[in-house]
Write a protein that holds these residues in place. Structure first.
Motif, mmCIF file in Angstrom:
data_model
loop_
_atom_site.group_PDB
_atom_site.id
_atom_site.type_symbol
_atom_site.label_atom_id
_atom_site.label_comp_id
_atom_site.label_asym_id
_atom_site.label_seq_id
_atom_site.Cartn_x
_atom_site.Cartn_y
_atom_site.Cartn_z
ATOM 1 N N ALA A 1 0.918 -1.103 0.199
ATOM 2 C CA ALA A 1 -0.110 -0.105 0.090
ATOM 3 C C ALA A 1 0.991 1.288 0.065
ATOM 4 N N THR A 2 0.584 2.005 -0.836
ATOM 5 C CA THR A 2 1.353 3.478 -0.844
ATOM 6 C C THR A 2 0.462 5.006 -0.727
ATOM 7 N N LEU A 3 1.087 5.580 -0.452
ATOM 8 C CA LEU A 3 0.357 7.140 -0.444
ATOM 9 C C LEU A 3 1.190 8.162 -0.798
ATOM 10 N N PRO A 4 0.994 8.980 -1.622
ATOM 11 C CA PRO A 4 1.892 10.160 -2.126
ATOM 12 C C PRO A 4 2.267 10.954 -0.879
ATOM 13 N N ALA A 5 3.300 11.440 -0.950
ATOM 14 C CA ALA A 5 3.951 12.005 0.194
ATOM 15 C C ALA A 5 3.133 13.385 0.591
ATOM 16 N N GLU A 6 2.606 14.168 -0.364
ATOM 17 C CA GLU A 6 1.890 15.093 0.008
ATOM 18 C C GLU A 6 0.434 14.602 0.694
ATOM 19 N N GLU A 7 -0.208 13.702 0.412
ATOM 20 C CA GLU A 7 -1.342 13.334 0.996
ATOM 21 C C GLU A 7 -0.961 12.891 2.590
ATOM 22 N N GLY A 8 0.299 12.069 2.508
ATOM 23 C CA GLY A 8 0.573 11.458 3.806
ATOM 24 C C GLY A 8 0.886 12.829 4.596
ATOM 25 N N LEU A 9 1.581 13.725 4.300
ATOM 26 C CA LEU A 9 2.102 14.521 5.236
ATOM 27 C C LEU A 9 0.747 15.707 5.757
ATOM 28 N N ALA A 10 -0.226 15.741 4.842
ATOM 29 C CA ALA A 10 -1.274 16.235 5.365
ATOM 30 C C ALA A 10 -1.970 15.533 6.428
ATOM 31 N N LEU A 11 -2.116 14.375 6.578
ATOM 32 C CA LEU A 11 -2.707 13.584 7.619
ATOM 33 C C LEU A 11 -2.309 13.547 9.177
ATOM 34 N N GLY A 12 -0.924 13.560 9.187
ATOM 35 C CA GLY A 12 -0.488 13.742 10.649
ATOM 36 C C GLY A 12 -0.121 12.599 11.105
ATOM 37 N N PHE A 13 0.636 12.394 12.392
ATOM 38 C CA PHE A 13 1.313 11.190 12.950
ATOM 39 C C PHE A 13 0.096 10.055 13.205
ATOM 40 N N GLN A 14 -0.981 10.298 13.902
ATOM 41 C CA GLN A 14 -2.075 9.331 14.247
ATOM 42 C C GLN A 14 -2.716 8.788 13.164
ATOM 43 N N GLU A 15 -2.978 9.519 12.113
ATOM 44 C CA GLU A 15 -3.762 9.444 10.883
ATOM 45 C C GLU A 15 -2.933 8.398 10.074
ATOM 46 N N ILE A 16 -1.572 8.643 10.008
ATOM 47 C CA ILE A 16 -0.922 7.562 9.217
ATOM 48 C C ILE A 16 -0.861 6.297 9.849
ATOM 49 N N VAL A 17 -0.841 6.544 11.350
ATOM 50 C CA VAL A 17 -1.026 4.994 11.833
ATOM 51 C C VAL A 17 -2.136 4.306 11.662
ATOM 52 N N ASP A 18 -3.194 5.175 11.337
ATOM 53 C CA ASP A 18 -4.681 4.630 11.135
ATOM 54 C C ASP A 18 -4.675 4.068 9.657
ATOM 55 N N TRP A 19 -4.012 4.782 8.986
ATOM 56 C CA TRP A 19 -4.074 4.382 7.435
ATOM 57 C C TRP A 19 -3.165 3.129 7.141
ATOM 58 N N SER A 20 -1.955 2.965 7.918
ATOM 59 C CA SER A 20 -1.155 1.640 7.474
ATOM 60 C C SER A 20 -1.823 0.645 8.312
ATOM 61 N N ALA A 21 -2.537 0.824 9.490
ATOM 62 C CA ALA A 21 -3.323 -0.392 10.034
ATOM 63 C C ALA A 21 -4.369 -0.774 9.342
ATOM 64 N N ALA A 22 -5.093 0.028 8.640
ATOM 65 C CA ALA A 22 -6.113 -0.367 7.613
ATOM 66 C C ALA A 22 -5.484 -0.966 6.454
ATOM 67 N N ALA A 23 -4.423 -0.671 5.817
ATOM 68 C CA ALA A 23 -3.853 -0.962 4.683
ATOM 69 C C ALA A 23 -3.668 -2.564 5.088
ATOM 70 N N ILE A 24 -2.887 -2.928 6.229
ATOM 71 C CA ILE A 24 -2.489 -4.334 6.355
ATOM 72 C C ILE A 24 -3.852 -5.163 6.409
ATOM 73 N N GLU A 25 -4.953 -4.563 6.809
ATOM 74 C CA GLU A 25 -6.262 -5.377 7.084
ATOM 75 C C GLU A 25 -6.679 -5.883 5.598
ATOM 76 N N LYS A 26 -6.472 -4.877 4.675
ATOM 77 C CA LYS A 26 -6.986 -5.024 3.191
ATOM 78 C C LYS A 26 -6.084 -5.701 2.428
ATOM 79 N N PHE A 27 -4.786 -6.142 2.737
ATOM 80 C CA PHE A 27 -3.912 -6.930 1.953
ATOM 81 C C PHE A 27 -4.646 -8.228 1.463
#
Length: 673
Positions: free
Chosen positions: A139-165
């Protein structure tokens, strides 16, 4: 400056410096290196947060150590941290999270090349993974979009990505043949009843696991039983034990650690006694396998007519407690030999490395009954401590006079001073141990290096040797000098000592003591502080890096025996997040800096070097400031003082304000990461 989250400058740095060879003498290269290290620190926190969120029962994540390649020294275009979903996961497959110059934020299920032996797996993996943008395990996320999320949101995104593998971890491990073989897996299940085994075995290397498995099978095929015990801290025992017995007859014991297994045993089948712990090795395993090849079968006296196969630990349903021992002993082994072999151990290391905690856990788990009855004596050695307190000696007591005259009956009853033979701590413990030969007892000696060993132990220095104990191969019995009674040290008495190397170097320990004890080193473990997050004013402080930097400098200026232990900082873990920074300042003010004063005999210049004050970006960040003395002679002694600039000693003062500045702590280690 450290940051709590990634920055666009870090992504720009990844792109701009990718594939350039690092030149440590170039200031711009060092600046880029430092900037990418800050990104690594954020990736590390990301991995820890994700692991706690998705895989809470796993081991700590593993993180890339540097932003340049290990061999070609070129800047990497990415960083990563590796997460295993569980403690016993195969080391060749892991989830990784990180940032990439081309792909931005990346989460994937990836092979660990260093942990696999089949070189064809990488080609098979690349084919299965396919292109990043359409991969079932990336799972990838462009740098601009990831930077706009913040730390907790990037953790949420990565947890959801693993679930979707589309392919799960176990499915891929099975597909690539990385799971433990069914036979080995089944064997290890037999030992899962042992808490220590469950916690520590997953951290073994594959080679260590296979070596243990061969040893366990060989012992089992010789006719021995395996069981787990709570009563001695030996963790795993082999010998003979009926299913209905509370205790078994032990022949050997195994000590399970995170990085190794050690063993000791009484003589059996022609193999000599191992009285001092030895690491499980190919040679030891081969010697036991050779016995089986010779059709050797070790049987107990009551089992002469029985040919039953040995039991495994899980056949007993629970770990062995501390009740009375039942069952017979091997006819080829003396009763005293078959008992658990005594231990003479000294835990040593700098202050704050967990010696006291290790000792408390050991006493609680191994020398205290479920009813709270203690089977140990605790003493502290010092220069005034002697044989009389430790073994036996004469003590004055006041007694009534036997004959009183009529005149004296009206007065206070007079007293007389007499001397009685009093037992010391060690003799009392040995007498108690003789009454309960099936229980292990411990003589605990704190600060063992502070006492006069010859004065305290006397003739006992010979008796405490394992083979000279009661029932040992070379049993020695001596006559006690005061009571005149014969005495030999029971084999069920362990001697456990502690010593601070900061008080006295190990090299200065009494030679007789060194020969008779195993020395177990406990050094600072900065990694245990990695999960203690501290942040203030947008700055993150990484305690593991801070402690590592302090100790590297102390070792360079003094020695490794005066390192600072991790225990000085572990209390921060129990505080609320917002209280930790203030508490860290208090630890430095009241514990770390005074300790450095003691170590360096108030040589403030060296203390400044340890704290990195000579490299701080601003004077206000220095914990110890050097005062300017240009006008000092005139101020103190007048205009005609006749002193030159070298006549006055440098002056220093503690800067309390630095304790309130997070950058003061960060810059302790900033130049070393």
């Amino acid at each position: 400056m450290a940051s709590d989250y990634f920055t666009s400058d870090q992504f720009d740095c990844l792109s701009a410096w990718h594939d350039k060879v690092f030149d440590k003498d170039d200031a711009s290269h060092r600046q880029a290196y430092s900037q990418l290290r800050e990104a690594y620190n954020v990736t590390k926190q990301w991995a820890y947060a994700l692991q706690r969120r998705v895989f809470p029962n796993s081991i700590a994540p593993q993180v890339i150590r540097r932003p340049i390649g290990q061999w070609n020294k070129k800047f990497l275009g990415y960083n990563w941290a590796r997460i295993y979903p569980r403690a016993d996961a195969p080391q060749g497959l892991a989830y990784t999270v990180g940032i990439d110059a081309n792909w931005g934020f990346v989460v994937k299920l990836d092979l660990v090349d260093k942990k696999i032996t089949d070189i064809t797996l990488r080609e098979r993996y690349d084919k299965l993974r396919g292109p990043y943008q359409s991969s079932p395990i990336v799972a990838t996320l462009p740098a601009e979009e990831g930077l706009a999320l913040g730390f907790q949101e990037i953790v949420d995104w990565s947890a959801a990505a693993i679930e979707k593998f589309e392919i799960g971890y176990d499915d891929m491990a099975e597909q690539f043949g990385l799971n433990t073989s069914p036979a080995l897996s089944k064997l290890l299940e037999h030992f899962q009843i042992s808490k220590d085994f469950r916690l520590r075995q997953p951290k073994w290397s594959r080679e260590m696991t296979e070596l243990f498995a061969r040893f366990a099978v060989a012992i089992h095929e010789l006719g021995f039983d395996w069981w787990s015990t709570k009563s001695t801290n030996t963790q795993l025992v082999f010998g003979r034990k009926r299913k209905d017995a509370l205790k078994g007859s032990s022949t050997g014991v195994l000590f399970v650690q995170a990085n190794r297994v050690s063993v000791r045993w009484a003589s059996f089948g022609g193999l000599k006694t191992i009285s001092v712990n030895e690491d499980l090795s190919e040679a030891l395993v081969a010697s036991v396998e050779e016995l089986k090849a010779q059709n050797t079968n070790i049987r107990l006296e009551q089992d002469q007519q029985s040919s039953r196969a040995g039991f495994w630990p899980d056949d007993y349903g629970s770990e062995e407690g501390s009740s009375e021992e039942e069952g017979g002993r091997p006819d080829s082994i003396r009763a005293t030999d078959a008992a658990v072999i005594p231990r003479n151990e000294i835990y040593f290391g700098p202050p704050g490395t967990g010696k006291t905690r290790r000792l408390q856990e050991l006493l609680s788990e191994s020398y205290t009954s479920v009813e709270g009855i203690k089977r140990y004596e605790f003493v502290t050695f010092h220069q005034s401590y002697g044989y009389e307190e430790f073994v036996e000696g004469l003590r004055p007591v006041l007694v009534d006079l036997e004959y009183l005259t009529p005149e004296k009956e009206q007065a206070d009853s007079p007293k007389d001073v007499r001397y009685e033979i009093k037992r010391g701590a060690f003799l009392r413990l040995c007498e108690e141990a003789l009454k309960n030969p099936d229980q292990q007892y411990a003589m605990v000696i704190d600060e063992i290096n502070r006492g006069n060993i010859s004065k305290i132990f006397g003739e006992l220095i010979t008796l405490i040797e394992v083979d000279k104990r009661m029932g040992g191969e070379y049993e020695v019995t001596l006559t006690l000098p005061y009571s005149g009674k014969p005495f030999s040290v029971p084999s069920n008495v362990d001697l456990i000592g502690t010593m601070n190397t900061a008080d006295r170097s190990l090299a200065l320990v009494d030679t007789a003591l060194r020969r008779r004890f195993e020395f177990i080193e406990l050094m600072p473990e900065p990694s245990v502080l990695a999960e203690i997050a501290i942040s203030e004013g947008g700055h993150s402080i990484f305690l593991d890096q801070l402690l590592n930097a302090l100790n590297r400098r102390i070792e360079a200026l003094y020695d490794r025996e005066h390192a600072i232990g991790h225990a000085y900082f572990t209390s921060l873990k129990n505080l609320a997040f917002e209280e930790r920074f203030k508490a860290l300042g208090g630890i430095f003010k009241t514990r770390i800096i005074p300790l450095l004063e003691e170590y360096f005999f108030e040589d403030w210049q060296k203390i400044r070097l340890v704290l990195g004050d000579n490299q701080k970006s601003a004077d206000m960040l220095q914990f110890v400031q050097e005062l300017k003395t240009d006008s000092l002679p005139k101020d103190l002694f007048g205009a005609n003082h006749g002193l030159d600039e070298y006549s006055l000693r440098p002056q220093y003062r503690l800067n309390a304000g630095a304790l309130l500045e997070p950058k003061a702590f960060i810059e302790i280690y900033a130049t070393l990461v």
